[in-house]
Design a protein around this motif. Structure first.
Motif, mmCIF file in Angstrom:
data_model
loop_
_atom_site.group_PDB
_atom_site.id
_atom_site.type_symbol
_atom_site.label_atom_id
_atom_site.label_comp_id
_atom_site.label_asym_id
_atom_site.label_seq_id
_atom_site.Cartn_x
_atom_site.Cartn_y
_atom_site.Cartn_z
ATOM 1 N N UNK A 250 0.836 -1.176 0.000
ATOM 2 C CA UNK A 250 0.000 0.000 0.000
ATOM 3 C C UNK A 250 0.883 1.242 0.000
ATOM 4 N N UNK A 251 0.241 2.355 -0.251
ATOM 5 C CA UNK A 251 0.962 3.618 -0.254
ATOM 6 C C UNK A 251 1.288 4.047 1.175
ATOM 7 N N UNK A 252 2.221 4.950 1.281
ATOM 8 C CA UNK A 252 2.579 5.470 2.593
ATOM 9 C C UNK A 252 1.467 6.332 3.185
ATOM 10 N N UNK A 253 0.547 6.768 2.345
ATOM 11 C CA UNK A 253 -0.567 7.582 2.839
ATOM 12 C C UNK A 253 -1.662 6.731 3.479
ATOM 13 N N UNK A 254 -1.488 5.413 3.513
ATOM 14 C CA UNK A 254 -2.480 4.552 4.149
ATOM 15 C C UNK A 254 -2.562 4.855 5.642
ATOM 16 N N UNK A 255 -3.754 5.182 6.095
ATOM 17 C CA UNK A 255 -3.954 5.510 7.499
ATOM 18 C C UNK A 255 -4.066 4.237 8.328
ATOM 19 N N UNK A 256 -3.510 4.217 9.508
ATOM 20 C CA UNK A 256 -3.673 3.027 10.373
ATOM 21 C C UNK A 256 -5.128 2.919 10.837
ATOM 22 N N UNK A 257 -5.493 1.714 11.213
ATOM 23 C CA UNK A 257 -6.871 1.480 11.627
ATOM 24 C C UNK A 257 -7.248 2.247 12.887
ATOM 25 N N UNK A 258 -6.274 2.553 13.720
ATOM 26 C CA UNK A 258 -6.603 3.278 14.947
ATOM 27 C C UNK A 258 -7.110 4.682 14.661
ATOM 28 N N UNK A 259 -6.767 5.216 13.463
ATOM 29 C CA UNK A 259 -7.286 6.536 13.091
ATOM 30 C C UNK A 259 -8.744 6.471 12.653
ATOM 31 N N UNK A 260 -9.237 5.274 12.341
ATOM 32 C CA UNK A 260 -10.608 5.100 11.865
ATOM 33 C C UNK A 260 -11.537 4.509 12.910
ATOM 34 N N UNK A 261 -10.993 4.125 14.066
ATOM 35 C CA UNK A 261 -11.830 3.478 15.068
ATOM 36 C C UNK A 261 -12.914 4.402 15.594
ATOM 37 N N UNK A 262 -12.524 5.620 15.955
ATOM 38 C CA UNK A 262 -13.499 6.561 16.511
ATOM 39 C C UNK A 262 -14.569 6.965 15.497
ATOM 40 N N UNK A 263 -14.222 7.318 14.250
ATOM 41 C CA UNK A 263 -15.282 7.628 13.275
ATOM 42 C C UNK A 263 -16.206 6.444 12.999
ATOM 43 N N UNK A 264 -15.652 5.230 12.916
ATOM 44 C CA UNK A 264 -16.491 4.062 12.642
ATOM 45 C C UNK A 264 -17.445 3.778 13.799
ATOM 46 N N UNK A 265 -16.939 3.840 15.032
ATOM 47 C CA UNK A 265 -17.803 3.601 16.190
ATOM 48 C C UNK A 265 -18.861 4.693 16.324
ATOM 49 N N UNK A 266 -18.468 5.948 16.096
ATOM 50 C CA UNK A 266 -19.428 7.049 16.192
ATOM 51 C C UNK A 266 -20.509 6.931 15.126
ATOM 52 N N UNK A 267 -20.128 6.548 13.910
ATOM 53 C CA UNK A 267 -21.114 6.394 12.840
ATOM 54 C C UNK A 267 -22.092 5.266 13.158
ATOM 55 N N UNK A 268 -21.604 4.136 13.663
ATOM 56 C CA UNK A 268 -22.486 3.011 13.979
ATOM 57 C C UNK A 268 -23.436 3.349 15.117
ATOM 58 N N UNK A 269 -22.916 3.992 16.169
ATOM 59 C CA UNK A 269 -23.766 4.323 17.316
ATOM 60 C C UNK A 269 -24.820 5.354 16.938
ATOM 61 N N UNK A 270 -24.411 6.412 16.234
ATOM 62 C CA UNK A 270 -25.359 7.454 15.861
ATOM 63 C C UNK A 270 -26.401 6.936 14.877
ATOM 64 N N UNK A 271 -25.986 6.118 13.940
ATOM 65 C CA UNK A 271 -26.962 5.595 12.982
ATOM 66 C C UNK A 271 -27.994 4.712 13.668
ATOM 67 N N UNK A 272 -27.534 3.870 14.576
ATOM 68 C CA UNK A 272 -28.484 3.017 15.290
ATOM 69 C C UNK A 272 -29.408 3.843 16.182
ATOM 70 N N UNK A 273 -28.863 4.824 16.881
ATOM 71 C CA UNK A 273 -29.683 5.634 17.790
ATOM 72 C C UNK A 273 -30.721 6.441 17.026
ATOM 73 N N UNK A 274 -30.322 7.052 15.913
ATOM 74 C CA UNK A 274 -31.265 7.858 15.146
ATOM 75 C C UNK A 274 -32.330 6.979 14.510
ATOM 76 N N UNK A 275 -31.922 5.868 13.916
ATOM 77 C CA UNK A 275 -32.887 4.984 13.259
ATOM 78 C C UNK A 275 -33.883 4.403 14.258
#
Length: 421
Positions: A250-275
């Motif tokens: 992969x390219x050096x610009x590949x972000x580690x998964x720890x940078x995506x944990x908070x957005x992914x968890x926030x998106x799942x929680x908010x989507x479930x709560x709103x729905x």
């Protein structure tokens, strides 16, 4: 020892001599007169006795040539079921299964082309057209289909089912080994609600590597796809490689998964709560307005309100969280060397026509930098790229639910009409 037999007893002829009741019907019979047996009946039909053979006063034994259910017979009072008319319980089960099947098929199969095109628009920051309306989205989807075939809009569908399975499995395992509740009762507490939402966030974190691999399969152009290396389990292999940091370069610009944990968890929680919130409010409004007309035994009142409320909840959640989803998809693909289809239309290449492919190259430092960059370079409308495909997706889902409701109503009317005959 003296014999107790009467002197007039001679076997078969005894009853005929001494019994005045049967003497008239059964003459004297002896061993010396066998010729008389051809002129008399040995056995007659016994009289109908009330209480025997489940008979009652005024009834008689039906003969072999008398059909059951005739006037005067024991089956005259029974109501025979009408042929071809299913019972209400069977019809309700069939209706519930059919309605659920239509909803799942629409949400996961028929709507998949809209999901593919929406994700392609979200990650294509080069496109001049944002496809905010359904009309432009349908036109470009049709152009891509003509150039690459129907398969271009159903790519990655197998990986989406794999992600759904991993999500459900992770949720079940976490709920078994942790005190986090998988479902909430009607009388929930704030502690139970917090644990339930945390479980949704942890489930999204566990499925994040595989979600990134599925996202890459749905937006990768079929023009550069290698059919020999593509398979159904590539999503699992790519997810494990992304999690362990091994596998394809992969390219050096590949972000580690720890940078995506908070957005992914926030998106799942908010989507479930709103729905879930919108679904409960919609059901409450329906029950409040249709309180006197609701019939729980009617499949139209038992299934469709809940499905319509779930449809409304998912629609509101996806509309509200569309900007967050756009930023998360761009961060998930950064550094993966993905080649995407151009969403501005079809351009001529040589003697034929083919979709223009573009490399996905972004240089975001994180989630906040992605939000600022989209707002500064593309404006607020940049967060809603591909919104027209979302509108087509939910319009198609709602139309099929309405069609299924109409068909079920006609079947119920036909069944009631047949049962009244």
């Amino acid at each position: 020892m003296a014999s107790r037999r009467p002197d007039s007893f001679d076997g078969l002829g005894y009853r005929g001599r001494d019994d005045p009741l049967y003497g008239a019907s059964y003459p004297v019979r002896n061993a010396g007169g066998p010729a008389e047996l051809h002129h008399h009946h040995w056995v007659t039909t016994p009289p109908d006795i009330p209480g025997s053979r489940n008979l009652h006063h005024g009834e008689r034994t039906p003969h072999y040539d008398e059909p059951l259910g005739e006037s005067g017979g024991p089956g005259a009072a029974w109501d025979a079921p009408q042929p071809g008319v299913p019972p209400p319980e069977q019809l309700n089960r069939f209706a519930g299964f059919g309605i659920g099947l239509v909803s799942l098929f629409t949400e996961n199969v028929l709507a998949h082309p809209c999901i593919v095109f929406r994700r392609q628009c979200q990650v294509n920051y080069h496109a001049r057209c944002y496809h905010l309306t359904p009309f432009s989205a349908v036109a470009v989807m049709s152009s891509i289909t003509k150039a690459q075939g129907m398969r271009a809009l159903w790519k990655g569908m197998g990986s989406t089912f794999i992600v759904h399975g991993i999500t459900l499995g992770a949720e079940g395992i976490l709920s078994e080994f942790t005190p986090l509740p998988r479902e909430l009762s009607h009388r929930w507490t704030w502690k139970q609600l917090a644990g339930h939402l945390i479980l949704k966030g942890l489930t999204a974190v566990v499925a994040l590597p595989f979600y990134c691999a599925s996202l890459m399969e749905t937006v990768q152009s079929d023009i550069v796809r290698d059919d020999s290396s593509s398979g159904l389990l590539d999503c699992i292999r790519e997810g494990v490689s992304r999690l362990l940091g091994v596998g394809a370069p992969h390219s050096r610009r590949l972000l580690p998964l720890r940078s995506l944990l908070l957005p992914a968890a926030a998106h799942a929680i908010l989507r479930y709560a709103i729905a879930a919130s919108v679904q409960r409010v919609a059901l409450w409004i329906y029950q409040w307005t249709k309180k006197e007309q609701t019939n729980p035994s009617n499949p139209l009142d038992a299934y469709f309100p809940e499905l319509a409320a779930a449809w409304a909840g998912s629609l509101v959640a996806d509309v509200v969280l569309f900007p967050l989803e756009t930023a998360m998809h761009r961060l998930s693909l950064q550094g993966t060397r993905t080649i995407i289809d151009a969403t501005d239309g079809v351009v001529a290449v040589g003697n034929g026509s083919s979709s223009l492919v573009l490399p996905f190259n972004t240089q975001y430092d994180g989630f906040s930098d992605c939000l600022h960059a989209i707002s500064r370079k593309e404006g607020v409308a940049g967060f809603y790229r591909g919104f027209g495909a979302l509108a087509v997706q939910y319009a198609l889902h709602g139309a099929l639910l309405a069609a299924a409701r109409t068909v079920l109503r006609l079947l119920l009317l036909e069944g009631r009409g047949g049962s009244s005959l």
